[in-house]
Each structure stands twice: as structure tokens, then as C-alpha cells.
Design an enzyme around this catalytic site. Structure first.
Site, short mmCIF file in Angstrom:
data_model
loop_
_atom_site.label_atom_id
_atom_site.label_comp_id
_atom_site.label_asym_id
_atom_site.label_seq_id
_atom_site.Cartn_x
_atom_site.Cartn_y
_atom_site.Cartn_z
CB CYS A 277 -4.50 37.69 4.67
SG CYS A 277 -5.71 38.94 5.08
CE LYS A 280 -1.15 41.48 6.83
NZ LYS A 280 -1.10 40.96 8.18
#
Ligand code: UGA
Length: 447
Positions: A277, A280
Site C-alpha cells: 500500500c 503503491k
């Protein structure tokens, strides 16, 4: 209550909704089973037939604490079902949540092909009465993009609500039931009220449910992760400085955290942050800034500092072993954090690769991530437990904060290791005890 907060009017009962959740990954499955637990009737749909078969039999195909039990409970209550047929699954539903993956593309920007293809299919099959909710982490402007897909297909776009998730892996079930806030972004007040009610049916009335526009909701998700990564980046940097100054980072972070503007959470130094997470989302934010010719100097520095943190851990091992070529390094922990089997962007990957490139022999153990480890670090040697890993090792390197490593029997380790060296990149052990037993011990900013 702020003017943007939506609150339940206690005078009415919230009826169960018929919900379809598209995507049976981490976010989709937690959302689907959590909403089912609230009393809604939920179908979770995914194109992966074997995954659907497993879920129908009550087996969650990845490790997330409490999730399997939640799925099983709701299968028994018949509040959740699983399907690989999208058209059947959306039929008669009030609300369709989209929770498909949005991985990074080659340019670092979020890749929206899963969202696009699901929306193209939905444009063909929705009746026109449903509300569409974007649960996937999506870049700024995705709600508009979704509406355009419908318009291009000659259909009226449904109300699109942006409802980003703030679930942490390994704590996702807890976070679903006890969220810090629920963000509801959109331009259709009725649709937003309906989505708020879906959550109000189950969450504690004290949880802020906040109404905003789509773009704000979309940006909040990225900004939250960028801020959290910045916070850890700062603590990691400070820990490195504490090493030089002979000051204990635990004391420093505890005492600065007493100021509520700073806070005590998310202040543990480590080998660098990991997980899919943060990486990204920071990449997407950087990519977005580039299109606007805007410099996100701090976010850029956070990414760079994190890479330096991996190097720092490697250097700590080198500091203990004058020459690491042919030395045996026993690594405890491969997952990017404890209580998950997830190794995506785990600090263990660059750190172990660097050790291997330097000619060290690496053997590793992780309570949950070992099984898939070779996919990320081909050729890595694996052992079945911490003590077997440490046998005849020249250095023990702790990378993940699993509880079982906190209570390691150091005397037992001392007997089995070739040389008594420990790099504790999560500050799990008691440095004084380790040293008393003859170990050379290096932590992160604690002497
Ligand atoms: C993160 C956010 O915390 C969630 O709110 C968000 O919903 C999620 O990303 C997402 O976007 O889906 P997650 O990636 O599961 O959650 O992991 P975190 O608990 O945030 O940890 C991230 C990394 O920071 C891990 O490598 C962890 O070990 C590290 N960390 C965390 C530290 O090194 N020190 C800390 O004090 C806290």
C-alpha cells in the site's frame, strides 16, 4: 459534530441492504464479511473460480487474523455468499461495492484496467437503480472516469460514491468494526446518505462518518498513507541519529509523543516500511504531482530515506561481522510486518538480496510468510523455527516484529550459534540481557 458529519437519527431503524461486493481480495473480503456481520445481505463476486469455491467452503485463501471465522459465521447465518457470476450477483442489489485491485503500472501510476473492465460490464447489466461505491484505492478523478465509462456505453451513470478504506493488514477485521472515520465522497446526497446508513447499521455511533466530494475522498486516502510513511521515515531517521548520539529512541519517541499533536502511535523504528500500500500509493501520488508539474519534496525524500534504511540494516550486519562473505546469517521474519503472510515490498527482500550479493549465506524463518518466500527471494534457504534457523549462524537478524521473537530463549540461541551476534531491526529484545549473555547486540537507536 462538524457540519460534514452524517449521524444516525435514532428515531428510525436501518433496514438491511442487498449488497454486491466485487473482488474477493483483502479489501473486498473484509468489506463483504464485515457488512454481512452488520446484518446486510451480501454477495461477494470474483472471477477466480477456485477462490470462490474455497470461500464457499469457508476457507480464506490468505492469512488475515479473524477473517476466516467472520466469513464462516456469516456463511452459517446465510448473510454472505460467493459467486463468480457478476450478472447474477448484481441483480436486485441496492449497492455495488467495487474492491478490485489497482496495482502500480510500469510508470508507478495506479493501473485501472480492472476498474475499467468491471465498469464496462456493469454498464451492460445494472438496472439503473443501484449506487456504485469505489472501495478500491483509486487515483484522483476515478469517479469521473467511471461515470464516463457508463456514458460511453450509452447508459446513465449511477451515483458514484468514493469510500476509501483505511484497513491495516493484520488488523483489518478490527479496523473494519472500529474505524477511525468513514469517508463518504460524492455529489449525490441521497446516495451518500444511503451508504452512510449501511455503515451506521453496524458501527458505533461515535465513529465520525464524514461527507465530502469525490476528489477529496480520493486524495485523503493517498495523503493518509503518505503521511504515515513520513512519520515512520522520520522515526527511522531519528533512530539512526540516536545510534550515533548514544540516546535511546524509545525514550525520545515516547516523550515527543506525549504531545497530542505528535502522538505515540506509529513511532516504532524498523528496517524500513514495506507492504504494497505505502509503496503503491506514494508512487501514484508522485506520478500525479508530476502531471501537475508540482514537486512533492517531502514524499520524494520519504521514499529515498526508506531505501537508505534497508542499507542501514545491511550495514549493521557488516558492522558486527568484519567480512560477511561465506558467513551464515539467520533471518527471523520475512513478512513486511507481523501477523501477515504478505511479503510484497517487504524490507526483507532488498536486505536479504544485498546480503546474498555480498556472498553471505542466508537462512530464514517466518511463522506465516515462509511458504511463499521463494517467489520473492529465489534460492533462499528456509528453516522450520527460530532455533533451527540460528543453528551455527554467525549473526541473527530480526526483521519482522512477530511476538514469538520477543520471547526468544537467548541462552538456547547462544548455545547453538557459531558467533553470538544479533541485529535486532525491530527492537524486540532486551539489549542488556543479550549483552549479559555474551551477544554483540545492535538495535535501532537503542544502545
Ligand atoms: C497501511 C495503512 O496503515 C492503512 O491505514 C491503509 O488502509 C493501508 O495501508 C492501505 O492503504 O490499504 P498496511 O500497509 O497494512 O496499512 O500496514 P501498516 O500497519 O501501515 O504498516 C506499514 C509498514 O510500516 C510496515 O512495514 C510496518 O512494519 C511499518 N511500521 C509501522 C513501522 O516500521 N513502524 C511503525 O511504528 C508502524
Amino acid at each position: 459534530m462538524t457540519e460534514n458529519e452524517i449521524k444516525k437519527d435514532n428515531s428510525y431503524h436501518i433496514a438491511a441492504s442487498n449488497i454486491c461486493v466485487i473482488g474477493a481480495g483483502f479489501v473486498g473480503l473484509v468489506t463483504a464479511s464485515g457488512l454481512a456481520q452488520f446484518g446486510h445481505k451480501v454477495v461477494c463476486v470474483d472471477t477466480d473460480k477456485s477462490k470462490i469455491d474455497e470461500l464457499t467452503n469457508g476457507r480464506v485463501p490468505f492469512y488475515e487474523p479473524d477473517l476466516q471465522q467472520l466469513v464462516r459465521d456469516n456463511l452459517n447465518k446465510k448473510t454472505i455468499s460467493f459467486s463468480d457470476n457478476l450478472a447474477d450477483s448484481v441483480r436486485g442489489k441496492d449497492v455495488v461495492f467495487i474492491a478490485v485491485g489497482t496495482p502500480s503500472g510500469v510508470d508507478g501510476r495506479a493501473e485501472l484496467s480492472n476498474i475499467d473492465s468491471v465498469c464496462r460490464e456493469l454498464a451492460e447489466i445494472l438496472s439503473g437503480k443501484e449506487i456504485l461505491v469505489l472501495k478500491s484505492t483509486v487515483p484522483l478523478g476515478t469517479s469521473e472516469r467511471v461515470k464516463k465509462i457508463f456514458e460511453k456505453a450509452g447508459k446513465d451513470a449511477p451515483p458514484v460514491v468514493s469510500c476509501p478504506e483505511f484497513l491495516r493488514e493484520a488488523r483489518a477485521v478490527h479496523d473494519f468494526f472500529y474505524p477511525s472515520r468513514i469517508l463518504i465522497g460524492g455529489d449525490n446526497d441521497d446516495a451518500k446518505k444511503k451508504i452512510a446508513e449501511i455503515f451506521l447499521k453496524g458501527v458505533n455511533a461515535a465513529v465520525p462518518i464524514v461527507s465530502t466530494d469525490n476528489k477529496t475522498a480520493e486524495l485523503v486516502k493517498y495523503a493518509a498513507n503518505a503521511f504515515l510513511a513520513t512519520k515512520i521515515g522520520f522515526v527511522n531517521e531519528l533512530a539512526g541519529f540516536c545510534d550515533l548520539l548514544g540516546v535511546n529512541i524509545k525514550d525520545v519517541s515516547k516523550y515527543i509523543g506525549m504531545d497530542p499533536r505528535i502522538g505515540t502511535k506509529f513511532m516504532e523504528p524498523g528496517p524500513g516500511w514495506g507492504g504494497s500500500c505505502f509503496m503503491k500509493d506514494l508512487s501514484e501520488l508522485m506520478g500525479l504531482a508530476k502531471t501537475k508539474d508540482f514537486s512533492l519534496l517531502i514524499t520524494n525524500a520519504v521514499l529515498k530515506a526508506n531505501e537508505k534504511q534497508f542499507e542501514l540494516v545491511y550495514e549493521k550486519v557488516c558492522e558486527l561481522l568484519s567480512n560477511i562473505k561465506d558467513k551464515k546469517i539467520a533471518v527471523l521474519g520475512l513478512a513486511f510486518k507481523a501477523e501477515t503472510s504478505d511479503m510484497r515490498y517487504s524490507p526483507a527482500i532488498p536486505i536479504i538480496n544485498k546480503l546474498l550479493q555480498s556472498g553471505a549465506r542466508v537462512i530464514a524463518y517466518d511463522p506465516k510468510a515462509s511458504e511463499g518466500a521463494r517467489e520473492f527471494i529465489p534460492g533462499i534457504d528456509l528453516a522450520d523455527d527460530a532455533y533451527k534457523t540460528a543453528e551455527s549462524a554467525d549473526c541473527l537478524l530480526i526483521l519482522t516484529e512477530w511476538n514469538e521473537f520477543r520471547s526468544l530463549d537467548l541462552e538456547k540461541l547462544a548455545e547453538t550459534m557459531n558467533s553470538k551476534n544479533i541485529v535486532d531491526a525491530r527492537n524486540l529484545l532486551d539489549p542488556a540481557l543479550a549483552r549479559k549473555l555474551g551477544f554483540k547486540y545492535i538495535g535501532m537507536g537503542q544502545n
